[in-house]
Design a protein around this motif. Structure first.
Motif, short mmCIF file in Angstrom:
data_model
loop_
_atom_site.label_atom_id
_atom_site.label_comp_id
_atom_site.label_asym_id
_atom_site.label_seq_id
_atom_site.Cartn_x
_atom_site.Cartn_y
_atom_site.Cartn_z
N GLY A 79 0.79 -1.22 0.00
CA GLY A 79 0.00 0.00 0.00
C GLY A 79 0.82 1.27 0.00
N ARG A 80 1.87 1.31 0.81
CA ARG A 80 2.71 2.52 0.87
C ARG A 80 3.37 2.81 -0.48
NH1 ARG A 80 3.79 0.83 6.30
NH2 ARG A 80 3.37 2.52 7.75
N ASP A 81 3.83 1.76 -1.16
CA ASP A 81 4.47 1.95 -2.46
C ASP A 81 3.50 2.52 -3.48
OD1 ASP A 81 6.73 0.86 -1.28
OD2 ASP A 81 6.47 -1.10 -2.22
N THR A 82 2.32 1.95 -3.53
CA THR A 82 1.32 2.42 -4.50
C THR A 82 0.83 3.81 -4.13
OG1 THR A 82 0.66 0.13 -4.79
CG2 THR A 82 -0.79 1.79 -5.72
N LEU A 83 0.64 4.04 -2.85
CA LEU A 83 0.21 5.37 -2.41
C LEU A 83 1.23 6.43 -2.79
CD1 LEU A 83 -1.90 7.03 -0.96
CD2 LEU A 83 -0.81 6.42 1.21
N ALA A 84 2.51 6.11 -2.70
CA ALA A 84 3.56 7.05 -3.10
C ALA A 84 3.41 7.45 -4.57
CB ALA A 84 4.94 6.45 -2.84
N ALA A 85 3.00 6.50 -5.41
CA ALA A 85 2.81 6.80 -6.83
C ALA A 85 1.59 7.70 -7.06
CB ALA A 85 2.65 5.50 -7.61
N HIS A 86 0.68 7.74 -6.10
CA HIS A 86 -0.53 8.57 -6.23
C HIS A 86 -0.48 9.81 -5.35
CE1 HIS A 86 -2.78 5.74 -8.70
NE2 HIS A 86 -2.35 4.77 -7.91
N LEU A 87 0.61 10.03 -4.66
CA LEU A 87 0.71 11.14 -3.70
C LEU A 87 0.42 12.50 -4.34
CD1 LEU A 87 1.27 11.66 -0.71
CD2 LEU A 87 3.68 11.95 -1.30
N HIS A 88 0.79 12.65 -5.60
CA HIS A 88 0.56 13.92 -6.29
C HIS A 88 -0.92 14.30 -6.38
CE1 HIS A 88 -0.02 10.94 -9.46
NE2 HIS A 88 -0.75 11.85 -10.08
N ARG A 89 -1.81 13.34 -6.23
CA ARG A 89 -3.25 13.61 -6.30
C ARG A 89 -3.77 14.29 -5.04
NH1 ARG A 89 -5.96 9.93 -10.06
NH2 ARG A 89 -4.43 8.50 -10.95
N PHE A 90 -3.07 14.06 -3.92
CA PHE A 90 -3.51 14.57 -2.64
C PHE A 90 -2.96 15.97 -2.40
CE2 PHE A 90 -3.85 10.04 -2.42
CZ PHE A 90 -5.02 9.83 -1.71
N HIS A 91 -3.74 16.78 -1.73
CA HIS A 91 -3.34 18.16 -1.43
C HIS A 91 -2.82 18.21 0.00
CE1 HIS A 91 -5.23 19.20 -5.19
NE2 HIS A 91 -6.33 18.60 -4.78
N GLY A 92 -1.60 17.75 0.17
CA GLY A 92 -1.00 17.73 1.51
C GLY A 92 -1.03 16.34 2.10
N GLY A 93 -0.16 16.14 3.06
CA GLY A 93 -0.07 14.84 3.72
C GLY A 93 1.06 14.01 3.13
N THR A 94 1.69 13.27 4.00
CA THR A 94 2.77 12.39 3.58
C THR A 94 2.23 10.99 3.32
OG1 THR A 94 3.26 11.63 5.83
CG2 THR A 94 4.37 13.67 5.09
N VAL A 95 3.05 10.16 2.72
CA VAL A 95 2.65 8.77 2.50
C VAL A 95 2.30 8.12 3.83
CG1 VAL A 95 3.48 6.49 1.79
CG2 VAL A 95 3.91 8.48 0.34
N ASP A 96 3.14 8.33 4.84
CA ASP A 96 2.89 7.71 6.15
C ASP A 96 1.59 8.20 6.78
OD1 ASP A 96 5.13 6.09 6.04
OD2 ASP A 96 6.39 7.49 7.15
N GLU A 97 1.31 9.49 6.67
CA GLU A 97 0.07 10.03 7.24
C GLU A 97 -1.16 9.48 6.52
OE1 GLU A 97 1.78 14.39 8.65
OE2 GLU A 97 0.93 14.17 6.64
N LEU A 98 -1.10 9.45 5.19
CA LEU A 98 -2.24 8.94 4.43
C LEU A 98 -2.40 7.43 4.62
CD1 LEU A 98 -1.66 11.03 1.19
CD2 LEU A 98 -3.55 11.30 2.82
N PHE A 99 -1.28 6.72 4.73
CA PHE A 99 -1.36 5.28 4.96
C PHE A 99 -1.97 4.99 6.34
CE2 PHE A 99 0.33 1.00 5.84
CZ PHE A 99 -0.19 0.36 4.73
N ALA A 100 -1.60 5.77 7.34
CA ALA A 100 -2.20 5.61 8.67
C ALA A 100 -3.70 5.84 8.60
CB ALA A 100 -1.55 6.57 9.67
N GLU A 101 -4.12 6.79 7.78
CA GLU A 101 -5.55 7.06 7.62
C GLU A 101 -6.27 5.86 7.00
OE1 GLU A 101 -8.44 10.33 5.39
OE2 GLU A 101 -6.31 10.80 5.66
N VAL A 102 -5.67 5.27 5.96
CA VAL A 102 -6.31 4.13 5.31
C VAL A 102 -6.36 2.92 6.25
CG1 VAL A 102 -4.44 2.92 4.07
CG2 VAL A 102 -6.64 3.16 3.01
#
Length: 126
Positions: A49-72
């Motif tokens: 999940g973290r790897d794929t989320l990193a590839a989509h990070l540009h879609r999010f307006h703020g937040g790090t991979v770790d923060e968004l992964f914790a949310e999921v």
């Protein structure tokens, strides 16, 4: 030929979990006001999940991979997350080898899921 031992990956092989992941990823994207569809969700299947989320990070307006992964992960572990269940036939196959083959499972998911197929031996992987 009967093997001496078998090792199964728990997540997605013996225990169905994809529906939980899809639900959590959908909630994450929607919570951030982003569109989500089957094509997007397919990019997360079979990958960390973290790897794929990193590839989509540009879609999010703020937040790090770790923060968004914790949310999921919070969505996955929440009370309204759909429960995992044994893949049809997995429990009977697992039990059919009970007296003839040493069995174990490995998982990056919670070890308690092993109970869905009657396994009490789970090795954690990262």
């Amino acid at each position: 030929m009967i093997p001496e031992a078998v090792l199964f990956d728990l997540d997605g092989t013996l225990v169905a979990t994809e529906h939980r992941s899809r639900s959590a990823w959908t909630r994450l994207f929607r919570a951030h006001g982003l569109p989500v569809d089957d094509e997007l969700l397919a990019t997360f299947v079979g990958r960390r999940g973290r790897d794929t989320l990193a590839a989509h990070l540009h879609r999010f307006h703020g937040g790090t991979v770790d923060e968004l992964f914790a949310e999921v992960i919070g969505y996955q572990n929440g009370p309204d997350s759909p429960p995992p269940y044994a893949v049809p036939g997995a429990a009977s196959r697992w039990c059919s080898w009970a007296h003839t083959v040493r069995r174990s499972t490995t998982a990056s998911r919670p070890a308690r899921w092993a109970g869905a197929v009657g396994s009490s031996r789970v090795s954690r992987s990262s």
